[in-house]
Structure formats: C-alpha cells, structure tokens
Scaffold this motif. Structure first.
Motif, PDB file in Angstrom:
ATOM      1  N   UNK A 109       0.753  -1.214  -0.013  1.00 13.72           N
ATOM      2  CA  UNK A 109       0.031   0.067   0.094  1.00 13.72           C
ATOM      3  C   UNK A 109       0.827   1.180  -0.118  1.00 13.72           C
ATOM      4  N   UNK A 110       1.838   1.225   0.427  1.00 12.19           N
ATOM      5  CA  UNK A 110       2.778   2.276   0.765  1.00 12.19           C
ATOM      6  C   UNK A 110       3.390   2.573  -0.472  1.00 12.19           C
ATOM      7  N   UNK A 111       3.906   1.629  -1.605  1.00  6.57           N
ATOM      8  CA  UNK A 111       4.176   1.839  -2.852  1.00  6.57           C
ATOM      9  C   UNK A 111       3.248   2.247  -3.757  1.00  6.57           C
ATOM     10  N   UNK A 112       1.958   1.868  -3.719  1.00  5.57           N
ATOM     11  CA  UNK A 112       0.990   2.138  -4.225  1.00  5.57           C
ATOM     12  C   UNK A 112       0.473   3.688  -3.977  1.00  5.57           C
ATOM     13  N   UNK A 113       0.508   4.200  -2.848  1.00  9.45           N
ATOM     14  CA  UNK A 113       0.383   5.347  -2.359  1.00  9.45           C
ATOM     15  C   UNK A 113       1.185   6.450  -3.201  1.00  9.45           C
ATOM     16  N   UNK A 114       2.581   5.916  -2.992  1.00 12.72           N
ATOM     17  CA  UNK A 114       3.639   6.875  -3.594  1.00 12.72           C
ATOM     18  C   UNK A 114       3.480   7.125  -5.028  1.00 12.72           C
ATOM     19  N   UNK A 115       3.089   6.220  -5.666  1.00 14.23           N
ATOM     20  CA  UNK A 115       2.953   6.359  -7.059  1.00 14.23           C
ATOM     21  C   UNK A 115       1.572   7.383  -7.546  1.00 14.23           C
ATOM     22  N   UNK A 116       0.985   7.492  -6.594  1.00 12.51           N
ATOM     23  CA  UNK A 116      -0.058   8.789  -6.828  1.00 12.51           C
ATOM     24  C   UNK A 116       0.066   9.991  -5.871  1.00 12.51           C
ATOM     25  N   UNK A 117       1.239  10.164  -5.234  1.00 11.24           N
ATOM     26  CA  UNK A 117       1.540  11.035  -4.401  1.00 11.24           C
ATOM     27  C   UNK A 117       2.144  12.242  -5.056  1.00 11.24           C
ATOM     28  N   UNK A 118       1.876  13.630  -4.656  1.00  8.73           N
ATOM     29  CA  UNK A 118       2.501  14.721  -5.360  1.00  8.73           C
ATOM     30  C   UNK A 118       2.867  15.471  -4.052  1.00  8.73           C
ATOM     31  N   UNK A 119       4.160  16.135  -4.065  1.00  3.93           N
ATOM     32  CA  UNK A 119       5.150  15.815  -5.095  1.00  3.93           C
ATOM     33  C   UNK A 119       5.605  14.272  -4.954  1.00  3.93           C
ATOM     34  N   UNK A 120       6.104  13.915  -6.055  1.00  2.00           N
ATOM     35  CA  UNK A 120       6.304  12.488  -6.231  1.00  2.00           C
ATOM     36  C   UNK A 120       7.624  11.751  -5.659  1.00  2.00           C
ATOM     37  N   UNK A 121       7.355  10.832  -4.726  1.00  2.00           N
ATOM     38  CA  UNK A 121       8.574  10.399  -4.153  1.00  2.00           C
ATOM     39  C   UNK A 121       9.411   9.603  -5.333  1.00  2.00           C
ATOM     40  N   UNK A 122       8.835   8.852  -6.052  1.00  2.00           N
ATOM     41  CA  UNK A 122       9.672   8.576  -7.281  1.00  2.00           C
ATOM     42  C   UNK A 122       9.867   9.347  -8.545  1.00  2.00           C
ATOM     43  N   UNK A 123      11.028   9.258  -9.078  1.00  2.00           N
ATOM     44  CA  UNK A 123      11.413   9.965  -9.965  1.00  2.00           C
ATOM     45  C   UNK A 123      11.103   9.728 -11.446  1.00  2.00           C
ATOM     46  N   UNK A 124      10.554   8.318 -11.244  1.00  2.00           N
ATOM     47  CA  UNK A 124       9.794   7.614 -12.677  1.00  2.00           C
ATOM     48  C   UNK A 124       8.971   6.400 -12.016  1.00  2.00           C
ATOM     49  N   UNK A 125       8.044   6.214 -12.841  1.00  2.94           N
ATOM     50  CA  UNK A 125       7.320   5.093 -12.343  1.00  2.94           C
ATOM     51  C   UNK A 125       7.962   3.897 -12.421  1.00  2.94           C
ATOM     52  N   UNK A 126       8.844   3.837 -13.239  1.00  3.93           N
ATOM     53  CA  UNK A 126       9.732   2.516 -13.490  1.00  3.93           C
ATOM     54  C   UNK A 126      10.558   2.323 -12.325  1.00  3.93           C
ATOM     55  N   UNK A 127      10.690   3.311 -11.440  1.00  2.00           N
ATOM     56  CA  UNK A 127      11.591   3.108 -10.215  1.00  2.00           C
ATOM     57  C   UNK A 127      10.994   2.382  -9.247  1.00  2.00           C
ATOM     58  N   UNK A 128       9.657   2.323  -9.278  1.00  2.08           N
ATOM     59  CA  UNK A 128       8.774   1.499  -8.340  1.00  2.08           C
ATOM     60  C   UNK A 128       9.054   0.139  -8.489  1.00  2.08           C
ATOM     61  N   UNK A 129       9.417  -0.506  -9.705  1.00  3.45           N
ATOM     62  CA  UNK A 129       9.570  -2.029 -10.050  1.00  3.45           C
ATOM     63  C   UNK A 129      10.618  -2.443  -9.486  1.00  3.45           C
ATOM     64  N   UNK A 130      11.695  -1.576  -8.803  1.00  2.92           N
ATOM     65  CA  UNK A 130      12.962  -2.060  -8.009  1.00  2.92           C
ATOM     66  C   UNK A 130      12.540  -2.197  -6.586  1.00  2.92           C
ATOM     67  N   UNK A 131      11.259  -1.861  -5.992  1.00  2.00           N
ATOM     68  CA  UNK A 131      10.876  -1.922  -4.869  1.00  2.00           C
ATOM     69  C   UNK A 131      10.158  -3.387  -4.583  1.00  2.00           C
ATOM     70  N   UNK A 132      11.179  -4.307  -3.802  1.00  2.00           N
ATOM     71  CA  UNK A 132      10.168  -5.665  -3.403  1.00  2.00           C
ATOM     72  C   UNK A 132       9.785  -5.261  -2.156  1.00  2.00           C
TER      73      UNK A 132
END
Length: 774
Positions: free
Chosen positions: A50-73
């Motif tokens: 849920x934390x990762x999913x929330x960060x993908x929707x958060x502004x200002x964005x914690x991820x610099x690119x949505x593809x970076x989220x794929x590195x989070x297990x």
C-alpha cells in the motif's frame, strides 16, 4: 573490506521509510521494503504494498519515474525478514519505541551478513541505548542515518556513529548516501535532536513565544522572520502550518525529556493554550482544517489568519514589514529597527544564533557542519555562523553580555574576526582553536563558486560569463535574473566559440544557481513588442539559432549540465549539446506554447531528431512528428531527469547525477571523455509529412478543444507549431534542410509574437508567474 552496497532493505513502510525506499530505487538500486503483518492478515504484505501504491499517486512524487517502483520488493517482517541476508545496508525506520527497535535488532543480528550496515532513522533515541545488549560485531556495523522528509527532495542526511562503529562501514554508507542518494552527509554527535532539529525546534519555539508574549500578529511575525532573515518565506507560523502544528508537542516532549536540565531550550519550552486548543479542534495546519492560516470556503476561500490574543480568525492583512537594507539581508539593520519589528527580530535571532554557537563542539565538530545542516535541513539561505558574520560576532557577543546572557565560547574565540574568510583563493572557517582551517570538498565535488574565488572570467558581459575550470575545459555560465537568456548570452557564446577552439578542449554549460535557466528573457521581448521593434526580436531569434547551432557544430565537445528548471530556451540549448549530464532533479521542457509562442531557437528540429531516432518509435515520417507535437503543444515539463529521458529531452545515454554538488565534476569528466577523436555531428535532413500531417495534427488538437482541454487560441498556436513540424509547403517526397526548418520556426514565432492574445499570455506570465488560458 566491507561489501559495497548493491541492495538495501528498509524496515518500516511509513512516510519516512517508504520515502527512503523510493529514493534508493530512484538511484537504480534494488530495495526490499518490509513492514508488519496487518491485523486482518488477509494480505500479509498489504502495508508495504500500500505504501508503494500510495507513493505512485503522491505529489510531489517520491519516485522520479514510475519505472523506479519496479525496483521495490515488498514483504513483511514475519515471512520475509530472512531476506535481509541478501542486503548490504539495512535501514530501520519503525516507530520511535526503544523496545520495538531493540527487538528488531536482535532478530537482524541472527540473519544479516557480517559487515552489512544497520542504521536507524531515529531522531530521538541515543545510539548507545539502541545497541544496548547487542554483540560487539553488531555494534561495529551500527550507526544512525537521519534522513529529512521528504527523502527525495531534502538533501541533508545527518550521520551519527558510536565508539564501536567500524570506520569502513560508516564510510561505505556515507559514500552511498552521497553519490547514490544525493545527500550532503553531515557528521553529528550523539546528542538529542542532533543538529538541525535541535536548532530548528528552538528557533520555531522562540518565534512562537515572542509573538504571543509581545502581542505580534501572525502576519507581522512571518514578514519579519522570513525573507529578511534568509529563511523560508513562509515565516515561522507558515512553516508550522506546513509541517503540522500537531508535530510541535512531540518534538518538544522529545527534546525536554533528553536534553540536559540546564540546556537553554528547557527554559523556553512551554505549552501554549491556543495551540493546544487548535490541535484538539483539528486545526493542525495545511493537512487539517487550517492552522494559523486558513482558507474560509464559506467566504469564497478567503485567506484568513488567527488572532493570537482572541483565538478568532479574521481576514489576512498586509503589514508594513522591514524596509531598505533591513529587508534585504542586513541583519544588523533588521535587529536595530525601531519598534516591534526590530524587537521581534532580535528575540529570534539573538537566541537562535547564541544557541547554535553553543553547540560547537557538543553537537558538531565545527561551524561548517552546523551551517550545512540548517541550510539543507531547514532551507535557510545562510547557516547560523554565516548569519553571525553578517551580524558581527563581536556585536552578538556584546549584546548578549549586555542582556546578562551567557556568551558561547566560540564567540569569545572569534572576537572581531569572522567565522569564514577567503585566503589565497580558498574559503576557510574558524575553529575553536582560534585558527582558520581549509574547507575541504569531498573528492568529486566541484563548484563554480570555488573557481570564482581564485580567478577572473575569460569572457563576461551582463548576462553570461566564461570560466576556465581546469584540464582544458571551460564553463559557460548564465548570470541574469533566473538565468534568463537574451542577446547578450548569444553574443558571449559567439565570442566563446573561437576562443575555446584555439585554446581549450571542451565546454560545459553550467551554473551553480538552483535553476539552470527559466528560458528567454520575456520581459525584454515585451519591451520590444511595446515599441514595435519587431526587427530586433527577429534578430534575437535568428541570433539564438545561430549561437545554438554554433555550439552544436563546434569542433569540440559541448556538454550541458542542468539542474532545477531548464525551460524554453534553456531546454533548447541542452538539445544542441553533444551530451548532457543532468542533476536528477531536472524540470525541463519546451514551454513556449503555454505563452502563445513556439520554440524559436532550434528546439523543434532537435526534438524531431530525438523522436526519429527513438528506439521504439514506429517507422515513417508521421509518428515522430506526432510525438513532438504532443509534447511541445502541451508545454510538457519533466518532473525529473529520469522523466526527461522518457520525454526525449535527454538521450538514453545522457548521464544523471544524484548529488547536486557533484554535477559540475561529472559534466567535466563527461566532456573530457569525448575529446579524443571528437568530430561534430552531421547536418541532418528531414522527411516530413506536409499538408496531410498538418491536417492530422489539427484534428487531434480539435479533439482536445471539444473535451475542454484546449481553448480556441490554443488551436491557433498549435496550428503554427504544426506548420513547423510538418515542413510547411514540403511534401512527403521532399526533404527539408535544417536551415529551412529554422526559417519555418522563425516565421511562426514572428507571426505569433504580433498576436494580441500571445502578448496577453506573455504579460500575464510575467505579472503572475502563471499561464493565461485565453
């Protein structure tokens, strides 16, 4: 030798833990994010997921690119804790309870690899307490790494080591945090609040107390304790609203319970009844129903402020703040201003600067560490000791003495001297030993400011300068307001080209400023429009095209090194560079359509080339044109360097530097790597779709208008852009030369700059900083 950090584990998927994990992923490093199993247990990994999913929707964005989220297990500490054995750094970011942290460390000790660093993100618990009962081997691998929120955007990381912490373990964490995570690492002592929060909390408390005690309104307080002091323009009350009023009692409780009883903070810490009432009523700041400021929805979102005496809200007023030098950073003038302004300023500055001075060497070894912590952790323009230099160390000491306040030892050591000086072209700081010491940059850190201390520019005019940065490389720097680009910049580029060709190897386009360039100097353009000097505007457009192409086809490598905003013409110069080494926080784009114009300095053709050469671009003349039209007509701006690659503003092999202080060094190395065997690019030709393509783009724009996403005038601007991108009168069987495309670009720009609605857009942007949708 310890294992280099190739995988990280973060335990605790709250706001901080998840944000730290995102920043590790932004660095391209795999990260394991673990949390507890939720009470319902239906999805045992739900909290971390849920934390990762929330960060993908958060502004200002914690991820610099949505593809970076794929590195989070993601996982949980009951089922997946053994996976820490695959990690080289384990960051604990769980609740601030000693028993929970110690219980976790006991489990980690049995599972982690020897030499794997374990750190806590605590800001309240002493290191010695955290490792109590652990083995010597565990203590050797343990330290505190205090990140600031949000971890992506806040550059400070305070690092605290214990007497048993292994030097090589601390060094590898510091190196990773610096190079990979982009942090300025400040060594702090194992004292309550470390550096930034200890000083920052006292500063805020002093500001609150003084306003209540002196009867100062919120507006006056914030206009005094804001820009005139070189601290965030929100002021203290606005800042508390931003971070959350309900956070203040927690910080106060933490410090009062851990600081020595004779610490100056203990004397000023107090509960304020109005603030307690506000928290109880849900007025916790921007995240709540409002705070010291609020927007009254019943009155058309009227901005209101609380009266500190009555507790009632009223309309915000614009008070008379500091004037003259007192408003522009002269702290002596500020604190000596007659009346409540000067009294309030001294109440804050006197106490804060004296407290900061008393923390050497208790909280930090030197003044540089304290200044860096406050500049990076609280966004002060100057650190406390830099402020003391402005105020005068002897002045501060004398005034404290006159008021019966203790004078910190380091102020006595300084006497009439400053804490910083420049000696033989290098900056030095004053130590407690009474001697000046060199400020040593870490290897790989290079700032243009350092060269300026020891040299003169090779070339300089009102808007740009050229500097020798060593090893045959020069740096082109923009120097105007917001680094705006004008004819003077283009003249200096033209002069620089033969000089660099004759005497140097390569050129880097770089500035130490927060923003690379806001684009063309629109104010100058509007002045020319108002006097109908259209020939001068056309000269500026043609001169910019010529200068940028001069850089592109120069017989030496040109590397762009942007950070922050690189908009409009600032983006276009990057498009003409042989390579770009960008800071990770890059906000770039061709935004001219937003002000009713089109890119005029060659950006259209360069973007067409990028799109044509993109790996996944469908074949044929239309797909690249459609891609560029979509990006440019909507004035799309990247929110990171990683996004800039996705949008084609950067090439796939352009470099990204995470640490802002390393950008110039990295760009210089990239330029030197291109020198041997360098030859400029070939002049391109374009096969563009002509009328049929233009019709297709117009239909796409019209569909946007029908959906309410574009105005009638947006269609006029987009039609002008389409004319350029499709090649004007060209047909599919024709080729369009680069010069012909530049002519189309100039013609479209000159047509639009005469349009009253474009002029209105530019004027509105200059006046408000916001686009006009007319």
């Amino acid at each position: 030798m310890t294992q280099p950090i190739q995988k990280v584990c973060v335990i605790g998927a709250g706001t901080m833990g998840a944000g730290i994990a995102a920043q590790v992923a932004n660095a391209g490093v795999p990260v394991l994010l673990l949390d507890i199993v939720p009470k319902d247990g239906a999805n045992r990994n739900a909290i971390a997921q849920g934390a990762v999913a929330k960060m993908l929707k958060t502004e200002p964005a914690p991820f610099m690119s949505k593809s970076a989220a794929k590195l989070v297990e993601t996982g949980n500490i009951e089922d997946h804790l053994e996976k820490v054995a695959t990690c080289d750094w384990i960051i604990e970011a769980v609740i601030e309870r000693l028993d929970i942290k110690q219980g976790l460390y006991e489990k980690l000790e049995a599972l982690k690899k020897p030499g794997t660093a374990v750190s806590s993100n605590t800001s309240t618990i002493p290191l010695a307490n955290l490792v109590e009962g652990r083995s010597d081997a565990f203590k050797a691998d343990f330290l505190i790494t205090h990140f600031f929120n949000p971890p992506r955007y806040m550059r400070l990381m305070e690092i605290v080591t214990g007497p048993a912490t292994a030097t090589d373990v601390a060094a590898k964490v510091e190196q990773f945090a610096d190079v990979k995570l982009g942090k300025t690492v400040v060594a702090a002592k194992d004292t309550p609040g470390f550096i930034a929060n200890r000083i920052g909390t006292l500063w805020i408390q002093l500001g609150l107390n003084a306003a209540f005690d002196m009867g100062i309104s919120v507006e006056v307080a914030d206009v005094v304790a804001g820009k005139p002091m070189g601290v965030p323009k929100t002021g203290i009350f606005g800042l508390v609203d931003l971070v959350g009023i309900d956070l203040m009692p927690h910080l106060q409780a933490s410090l009062t319970s851990t600081l020595a009883k004779d610490d100056p903070y203990q004397a000023i810490a107090r509960d304020i009844p109005l603030i307690q009432r506000m928290i109880a009523d849900g007025y916790t700041g921007r995240k709540g129903k409002g705070g010291f400021y609020r927007l009254n929805k019943e009155k058309g979102r009227q901005k209101e402020v609380i009266d500190l005496a009555t507790g009632e809200y009223r309309a915000v007023t614009r008070p008379a703040g500091p004037r003259g030098a007192a408003a522009k950073g002269n702290l002596r003038k500020l604190v000596e201003t007659k009346g409540e302004i000067g009294e309030y300023a001294w109440a804050i500055l006197g106490g804060t600067l004296a407290y900061a001075a008393s923390l050497v060497p208790e909280a930090a070894d030197d003044v540089v560490a304290i200044d860096d912590a406050m500049k990076l952790g609280y966004n002060w323009k100057q650190g406390p000791f830099e402020m003391i230099d402005v105020l005068g160390a002897a002045y501060l000491a004398k005034r404290l003495e006159d008021e019966g306040q203790p004078v910190p030892e380091i102020l006595k050591v300084a006497g009439e001297r400053s804490f910083y000086r420049v000696e033989n072209g290098a900056r030095e700081y004053l130590g407690l030993d009474g001697e000046y010491h060199a400020i040593v940059r870490p290897e790989g850190v290079l700032r243009l400011a350092d060269f300026k201390l020891a040299s003169q520019p090779l070339l300089k005019n009102a808007s740009a300068a050229l500097w020798d940065i060593g090893e045959g490389v020069v740096a082109l720097e923009f120097t105007g307001k917001m680094n705006a680009l004008d004819g003077e910049v283009m003249k200096l580029i033209t002069k620089a080209l033969p000089l660099v060709q004759e005497k140097y190897k390569a050129l880097v386009v770089y500035t130490d400023a927060d923003n690379f360039s806001a684009g063309a100097n629109l104010g100058l353009a509007m002045f020319a429009v108002n006097i109908a000097a259209y020939s001068e505007i056309e000269k500026l457009v043609a001169g910019g095209q010529m200068a940028y192409k001069g850089l592109k086809y120069a017989p030496f490598p040109v590397v762009g090194a942007p950070a922050g905003m690189a908009l409009g013409g600032g983006c276009e110069i990057l498009l003409h560079c042989d390579a770009v080494q960008a800071h990770a926080e890059l906000y770039t784009g061709l935004v001219e359509c937003g002000v009713g114009l089109v890119p005029g300095w060659g950006g259209n053709g360069e973007m067409l080339l990028r799109a044509r050469n993109a790996a996944k671009m469908p074949k044929g003349p239309m797909p690249p044109v459609a891609k560029v039209f979509e990006t440019v007509s909507t004035a799309t701006v990247s929110k990171s360097a990683a996004q800039a690659k996705e949008m084609l503003f950067l090439r796939p092999d352009d470099g990204i530097t995470m640490n802002r202080d390393r950008l110039l060094y990295d760009a210089k190395q990239k330029a030197l790597s291109l020198v041997e065997g360098y030859s400029p690019p070939e002049v391109p030709e374009f096969r563009l779709p002509g009328d049929s393509g233009r019709v297709g783009l117009s239909m796409a724009a019209e569909s946007f208008r029908k959906r309410g996403l574009a105005t009638e005038y947006d269609l006029v601007v987009s039609d002008a852009l389409a004319e350029v991108l499709t090649g004007g009168e060209a047909d599919l069987v024709d080729t369009v030369s680069e010069q012909e495309l530049l002519k189309l670009e100039r013609d479209a720009f000159m047509k639009l700059v005469r349009e009253p609605r474009s002029i209105a857009r530019v004027e509105h942007m200059l006046e408000t900083g916001k686009p006009l949708r007319n």
